[in-house]
Design an enzyme around this catalytic site. Structure first.
Site, PDB file in Angstrom:
ATOM      1  N   HIS A   1     -29.909  41.243 -25.677  1.00  0.00           N
ATOM      2  CA  HIS A   1     -30.745  42.035 -24.778  1.00  0.00           C
ATOM      3  C   HIS A   1     -30.759  43.493 -25.207  1.00  0.00           C
ATOM      4  CE1 HIS A   1     -26.695  42.065 -23.059  1.00  0.00           C
ATOM      5  NE2 HIS A   1     -26.981  43.227 -22.482  1.00  0.00           N
TER       6      HIS A   1
ATOM      7  N   ARG B   1     -23.320  46.040 -12.803  1.00  0.00           N
ATOM      8  CA  ARG B   1     -23.140  44.890 -13.700  1.00  0.00           C
ATOM      9  C   ARG B   1     -21.780  44.239 -13.513  1.00  0.00           C
ATOM     10  NH1 ARG B   1     -22.665  45.702 -20.131  1.00  0.00           N
ATOM     11  NH2 ARG B   1     -20.655  44.642 -20.182  1.00  0.00           N
TER      12      ARG B   1
ATOM     13  N   ASP C   1     -23.304  41.086 -24.770  1.00  0.00           N
ATOM     14  CA  ASP C   1     -22.200  41.850 -24.187  1.00  0.00           C
ATOM     15  C   ASP C   1     -20.838  41.350 -24.674  1.00  0.00           C
ATOM     16  OD1 ASP C   1     -23.863  43.538 -22.735  1.00  0.00           O
ATOM     17  OD2 ASP C   1     -23.934  42.173 -21.010  1.00  0.00           O
TER      18      ASP C   1
ATOM     19  N   HIS D   1     -28.025  43.631 -28.454  1.00  0.00           N
ATOM     20  CA  HIS D   1     -26.625  43.177 -28.452  1.00  0.00           C
ATOM     21  C   HIS D   1     -26.427  42.005 -27.504  1.00  0.00           C
ATOM     22  CE1 HIS D   1     -26.988  45.604 -24.871  1.00  0.00           C
ATOM     23  NE2 HIS D   1     -25.878  45.046 -24.403  1.00  0.00           N
TER      24      HIS D   1
END
Ligand code: OGA
Ligand code: MN
Length: 299
Positions: free
Chosen positions: A275, A290, A122, A120
């Site tokens: 990723h 994150r 983000d 995907h």
């Protein structure tokens, strides 16, 4: 002079930090050695980092012994930050930080334990997907836990020209909910989404091929995790085309596999890459923080 202007000029005029950018022996990615993101970064150094990020798409800043506040402040230099819809996994005192972790405390998950189990980019399910994300290692397993990055400029460039022409005008729907219930069935600790959370993640329509707003390079922009269908195609044709593109987009010749070292801070470009979390054995602990930078509407 106000305190914030004084701080800003102290940052802009700070002495340069001696750091090196070393390309990986891989299709994509580089490491940054010798920079401390917790210390002031002047405009010249910042421009070098920005350029390297556009050139290499994923930068690994080694040995960042920095606080969540430093991580947030460094991330903000690239743009405003997203607050993730799973507010259950915000770091206390830092809503801009999403905890990515398989750790349970008193039977409760402390973070998102299965982040990135499908390829995907983000937040591609929002009208304005993310520019890039910064993931900072807090606790690493003794084995497993790698993260893979696939260069979607290389994927686009390697496509057959006839297929390039076919997909160039197409748009696809992206949805956060596409795999949510499937993941929740496998990982029952995943929170049930409230109606307010569901309302925040209405599906978005994105170009199948996007143009990077800073470099002008084209990139494939469909993913196994979030892309549900090609707009305007019958379901069977859409499924077949997406399956072909998913398989193509993550070929080994486009991929860098990151094995985490303590205190790594990894900053990738969601406009250029997809990723994937390779997975961590259940009995080993893994925790990362994150931040997610807001981006532009794809075109
Ligand atoms: C993320 C993600 C992958 C990983 O945090 O956005 O996809 O390896 N993480 O944890
Ligand atoms: Mn991710």
């Amino acid at each position: 002079m106000t305190a914030s202007i004084a701080l800003e000029s102290a940052t802009r005029d700070a002495p340069s930090q001696p750091f090196e950018i070393r390309r990986f022996d891989a299709p994509v990615g580089a490491e940054v050695v010798g920079l401390d993101i917790g210390r002031p970064i002047n405009d010249t150094d910042f421009a070098r980092i920005h350029r390297a990020h556009l050139d290499h798409h994923v930068l690994v800043f080694r040995d960042q012994r920095v606080s969540p506040a430093d991580h947030v402040a460094f991330s903000r230099r690239f743009g405003p930050l997203e607050i993730h819809v799973l507010h259950q996994f915000q770091l206390k005192g830092h809503p801009e930080i999403l905890i990515v972790s398989n750790i349970k405390e008193n039977g409760e998950p402390i973070g998102l334990g299965d982040a990135g189990v499908y390829w995907h980019s983000d937040i591609s399910y929002k009208e304005k997907p993310s520019l890039g994300s910064l993931l900072h290692a807090q606790e690493l397993p003794s084995e497993g836990g790698d993260t893979l990055f696939a260069d979607q400029h290389l994927a686009w460039e390697a496509l057959d020209p006839a297929l390039q022409q076919r997909i160039l005008p197409l748009k696809a729907e992206h949805s956060y909910l596409a795999k949510y219930e499937e993941l929740r069935a496998k990982n029952p600790w995943r929170p049930k989404l409230s109606q307010a959370q569901i309302d925040q993640v209405a599906p978005a329509v994105q170009p199948v091929v996007r143009t990077h707003p800073e470099t002008g390079r084209k990139a494939l922009f469909v993913s196994e995790h979030f892309t549900t269908r090609i707009v305007g195609l019958p379901q069977d044709e859409s499924d077949a085309l997406l399956a072909e593109l998913f398989a193509h987009s993550v070929k080994p010749e486009f991929v860098y596999r990151h094995t985490w070292a303590p205190h790594d801070l990894v900053f990738w470009d969601n406009r250029s890459l997809m990723h994937l979390a390779a997975g961590t054995p259940d009995h080993l602990r893994r925790k990362l923080y994150r931040t997610t930078i807001q981006g532009d509407t794809p075109f």
